[in-house]
Design a protein around this motif. Structure first.
Motif, PDB file in Angstrom:
ATOM      1  N   GLN A 227      -0.176  58.797  38.787  1.00 28.68           N
ATOM      2  CA  GLN A 227      -1.788  59.144  38.599  1.00 28.68           C
ATOM      3  C   GLN A 227      -2.190  60.059  37.978  1.00 28.68           C
ATOM      4  OE1 GLN A 227      -4.454  58.818  41.678  1.00 28.68           O
ATOM      5  NE2 GLN A 227      -3.126  57.151  43.299  1.00 28.68           N
ATOM      6  N   ALA A 228      -3.324  60.817  36.748  1.00 28.09           N
ATOM      7  CA  ALA A 228      -4.018  61.575  36.488  1.00 28.09           C
ATOM      8  C   ALA A 228      -3.761  62.927  36.934  1.00 28.09           C
ATOM      9  CB  ALA A 228      -4.992  61.510  36.107  1.00 28.09           C
ATOM     10  N   GLY A 229      -3.455  63.936  36.576  1.00 30.86           N
ATOM     11  CA  GLY A 229      -3.359  65.472  37.772  1.00 30.86           C
ATOM     12  C   GLY A 229      -1.878  65.563  37.988  1.00 30.86           C
ATOM     13  N   GLY A 230      -1.495  64.477  38.658  1.00 33.50           N
ATOM     14  CA  GLY A 230       0.127  64.963  38.868  1.00 33.50           C
ATOM     15  C   GLY A 230       0.588  65.410  38.636  1.00 33.50           C
ATOM     16  N   SER A 231       2.241  65.095  38.921  1.00 30.79           N
ATOM     17  CA  SER A 231       3.185  66.262  38.306  1.00 30.79           C
ATOM     18  C   SER A 231       4.224  64.903  38.171  1.00 30.79           C
ATOM     19  CB  SER A 231       3.613  67.063  39.101  1.00 30.79           C
ATOM     20  OG  SER A 231       2.702  67.528  39.384  1.00 30.79           O
ATOM     21  N   LEU A 232       4.339  65.325  37.148  1.00 32.17           N
ATOM     22  CA  LEU A 232       6.456  64.497  37.034  1.00 32.17           C
ATOM     23  C   LEU A 232       7.622  65.811  36.252  1.00 32.17           C
ATOM     24  CD1 LEU A 232       6.085  60.719  35.044  1.00 32.17           C
ATOM     25  CD2 LEU A 232       6.803  61.597  37.919  1.00 32.17           C
ATOM     26  N   ARG A 233       9.060  65.342  36.289  1.00 30.27           N
ATOM     27  CA  ARG A 233      10.142  66.529  36.531  1.00 30.27           C
ATOM     28  C   ARG A 233      11.163  65.415  35.370  1.00 30.27           C
ATOM     29  NH1 ARG A 233      13.814  71.163  38.372  1.00 30.27           N
ATOM     30  NH2 ARG A 233      15.214  69.354  38.529  1.00 30.27           N
TER      31      ARG A 233
ATOM     32  N   SER B  82      -0.215  68.575  35.543  1.00 26.75           N
ATOM     33  CA  SER B  82      -1.621  68.182  35.316  1.00 26.75           C
ATOM     34  C   SER B  82      -1.377  67.195  33.842  1.00 26.75           C
ATOM     35  CB  SER B  82      -2.504  69.459  34.933  1.00 26.75           C
ATOM     36  OG  SER B  82      -2.405  70.528  35.616  1.00 26.75           O
ATOM     37  N   LEU B  83      -0.990  65.921  34.179  1.00 30.02           N
ATOM     38  CA  LEU B  83      -0.873  64.880  33.649  1.00 30.02           C
ATOM     39  C   LEU B  83      -1.878  64.243  33.316  1.00 30.02           C
ATOM     40  CD1 LEU B  83       2.692  63.646  34.386  1.00 30.02           C
ATOM     41  CD2 LEU B  83       2.093  64.398  32.364  1.00 30.02           C
ATOM     42  N   LYS B  84      -2.547  63.656  32.064  1.00 28.83           N
ATOM     43  CA  LYS B  84      -3.384  62.956  31.878  1.00 28.83           C
ATOM     44  C   LYS B  84      -3.057  61.896  31.100  1.00 28.83           C
ATOM     45  CE  LYS B  84      -5.509  67.557  29.915  1.00 28.83           C
ATOM     46  NZ  LYS B  84      -5.709  68.096  28.724  1.00 28.83           N
ATOM     47  N   PRO B  85      -3.837  60.746  30.874  1.00 34.50           N
ATOM     48  CA  PRO B  85      -3.672  59.085  30.064  1.00 34.50           C
ATOM     49  C   PRO B  85      -3.065  59.429  28.727  1.00 34.50           C
ATOM     50  CG  PRO B  85      -5.903  59.387  31.783  1.00 34.50           C
ATOM     51  CD  PRO B  85      -5.241  60.813  31.604  1.00 34.50           C
ATOM     52  N   GLU B  86      -3.530  60.357  28.354  1.00 40.30           N
ATOM     53  CA  GLU B  86      -2.928  60.325  27.138  1.00 40.30           C
ATOM     54  C   GLU B  86      -1.508  60.772  26.720  1.00 40.30           C
ATOM     55  OE1 GLU B  86      -6.012  63.324  26.823  1.00 40.30           O
ATOM     56  OE2 GLU B  86      -5.640  61.720  28.439  1.00 40.30           O
ATOM     57  N   ASP B  87      -0.855  61.493  28.172  1.00 42.53           N
ATOM     58  CA  ASP B  87      -0.011  61.781  27.925  1.00 42.53           C
ATOM     59  C   ASP B  87       1.346  60.408  28.031  1.00 42.53           C
ATOM     60  OD1 ASP B  87       0.000  64.139  28.159  1.00 42.53           O
ATOM     61  OD2 ASP B  87      -0.490  64.311  29.820  1.00 42.53           O
ATOM     62  N   THR B  88       1.013  59.573  28.407  1.00 43.66           N
ATOM     63  CA  THR B  88       2.166  58.452  28.786  1.00 43.66           C
ATOM     64  C   THR B  88       2.426  57.756  27.573  1.00 43.66           C
ATOM     65  OG1 THR B  88      -0.301  57.112  30.287  1.00 43.66           O
ATOM     66  CG2 THR B  88       1.619  55.831  28.461  1.00 43.66           C
TER      67      THR B  88
ATOM     68  N   THR C  94       3.704  57.034  32.243  1.00 43.72           N
ATOM     69  CA  THR C  94       2.912  56.471  32.797  1.00 43.72           C
ATOM     70  C   THR C  94       2.182  56.706  33.204  1.00 43.72           C
ATOM     71  OG1 THR C  94       3.717  53.832  32.232  1.00 43.72           O
ATOM     72  CG2 THR C  94       1.278  54.411  32.615  1.00 43.72           C
ATOM     73  N   VAL C  95       0.580  57.342  32.806  1.00 44.65           N
ATOM     74  CA  VAL C  95      -0.454  58.243  33.495  1.00 44.65           C
ATOM     75  C   VAL C  95      -1.967  58.106  33.833  1.00 44.65           C
ATOM     76  CG1 VAL C  95      -1.651  60.296  33.852  1.00 44.65           C
ATOM     77  CG2 VAL C  95       0.673  60.373  32.602  1.00 44.65           C
ATOM     78  N   SER C  96      -2.172  57.035  35.052  1.00 40.68           N
ATOM     79  CA  SER C  96      -2.961  55.895  35.445  1.00 40.68           C
ATOM     80  C   SER C  96      -4.490  56.768  35.614  1.00 40.68           C
ATOM     81  CB  SER C  96      -2.486  54.982  36.373  1.00 40.68           C
ATOM     82  OG  SER C  96      -2.653  55.391  38.103  1.00 40.68           O
ATOM     83  N   SER C  97      -5.487  56.709  35.315  1.00 38.41           N
ATOM     84  CA  SER C  97      -6.562  57.229  35.663  1.00 38.41           C
ATOM     85  C   SER C  97      -6.705  57.284  37.460  1.00 38.41           C
ATOM     86  CB  SER C  97      -7.385  56.882  35.540  1.00 38.41           C
ATOM     87  OG  SER C  97      -7.587  56.555  33.702  1.00 38.41           O
TER      88      SER C  97
END
Length: 120
Positions: free
Chosen positions: A13-19, A84-90, A117-120
């Motif tokens: 989800q938007a605002g989340g994190s991944l490594r 702080s992932l954003k949908p545009e990071d998809t 994939t970053v969802s809203s």
């Protein structure tokens, strides 16, 4: 001969994190640079972040402050911590490395990519 294997992609989800992780394997003399690029549908591949063996890092303006690249030289592994992932990071994220193999000059290698994939 040389293979780059990525892992860690997925849906967040938007605002989340991944490594993301990328491990280089094969007959390797040395690795000068490792990094991450990404490609969204209909867009050209773009740089996200790179790091040299001396730990000099470079980031795209679009991810500065949200992304950290690091490397484990002993394991020939590079990581990309994304916050702080954003949908545009998809995009599909590709690992990249400049590697020297026995009897050859430095050569660029690419991984197969991992979907983020970053969802809203």
């Amino acid at each position: 001969q040389v293979q780059l294997v990525e892992s860690g992609g997925g849906l967040v989800q938007a605002g989340g994190s991944l490594r993301l992780s990328c491990a280089a394997s094969g007959t390797i003399v040395g690795i000068n640079t490792m990094g991450w690029y990404r490609q969204a549908p209909g867009k050209e591949r773009e740089l996200v972040a790179t790091v040299t063996t001396t730990r000099r890092s470079n980031y795209a303006d679009s991810v500065k402050g949200r992304v950290t690249i690091s490397v484990d030289n002993a394991r020939n592994t590079v990581f990309l911590q994304m916050n702080s992932l954003k949908p545009e990071d998809t995009a599909v994220y590709y690992c990249h490395a400049e590697i020297t193999t026995p009897g050859s000059w430095i050569k660029a290698y690419w991984g197969q990519g991992t979907q983020v994939t970053v969802s809203s």
